[in-house]
Write a protein that holds these residues in place. Structure first.
Motif, short mmCIF file in Angstrom:
data_model
loop_
_atom_site.label_atom_id
_atom_site.label_comp_id
_atom_site.label_asym_id
_atom_site.label_seq_id
_atom_site.Cartn_x
_atom_site.Cartn_y
_atom_site.Cartn_z
N LYS A 58 0.86 -1.19 0.00
CA LYS A 58 0.00 0.00 0.00
C LYS A 58 0.90 1.23 0.00
CE LYS A 58 -3.59 -2.46 2.54
NZ LYS A 58 -4.37 -2.49 3.78
N THR A 59 0.31 2.40 0.14
CA THR A 59 1.11 3.61 0.23
C THR A 59 0.74 4.39 1.49
OG1 THR A 59 -0.44 4.93 -1.07
CG2 THR A 59 1.36 3.87 -2.27
N THR A 64 5.50 3.93 -1.21
CA THR A 64 5.21 2.50 -1.14
C THR A 64 5.69 1.93 0.18
OG1 THR A 64 5.39 2.29 -3.54
CG2 THR A 64 5.63 0.26 -2.24
N TYR A 66 6.84 -1.19 2.55
CA TYR A 66 7.48 -2.50 2.48
C TYR A 66 7.20 -3.27 3.77
CZ TYR A 66 9.67 -0.67 -1.64
OH TYR A 66 9.86 -0.15 -2.89
#
Length: 144
Positions: A58-59, A64, A66
């Protein structure tokens, strides 16, 4: 190193030299401190990479997310830890397994593990514990 008190120059040098910061425990919730600190670091020109296994792919703030440090496809200079103290040891294990290793482990307010910090320092990393870069940056570097 005594982690009860840091020389201003030590902390300022870290904040002036690191460029890429992995925020372990980053939250998408705007009311969470990790979200605010991540936004602050971005506003100061740092390249910030959120790490949170529950948010992987997701962001957060357009970045982004991790799942773990090893998943980040580029070197990081500093790992900023927004996890409880009992998880610091595992985060440091993960950071020390990176190649290249980060230069700095930074734990947020209320987060401290002196034994884990000692292991990181023995491996050549700088460590700051129980501090917040969003507090230290304006105090030491200015509001820029």
């Amino acid at each position: 190193m005594n982690h009860d008190r840091y020389e201003d120059g030590y902390v300022a040098d870290i904040l002036k030299t690191v460029k890429t910061v992995a925020v372990v425990g980053a939250s998408p919730n705007p009311s969470r401190p990790s979200h605010g600190v991540m936004g602050f670091l971005l506003s100061k020109g740092y390249h910030v990479i959120p790490v949170n296994p529950g948010q992987a792919g997701k962001t957060i703030l357009g970045r982004t997310v991790y799942g773990r440090l090893a998943d980040i496809p580029e070197p990081v200079d500093m790992v900023d830890v927004f996890r409880a103290s009992e998880y610091v040891d595992a985060v440091i294990d993960e950071a020390l397994a990176l190649d290249p290793s980060p230069k700095v482990i930074w734990t947020q307010l209320g987060v401290r593990d002196d034994a884990a910090a000692g292991r990181a320092e023995a491996a050549g990393l700088k460590v700051v514990q129980d501090r917040c870069p969003a507090i230290e940056y304006p105090r030491l570097i200015g509001r820029r």
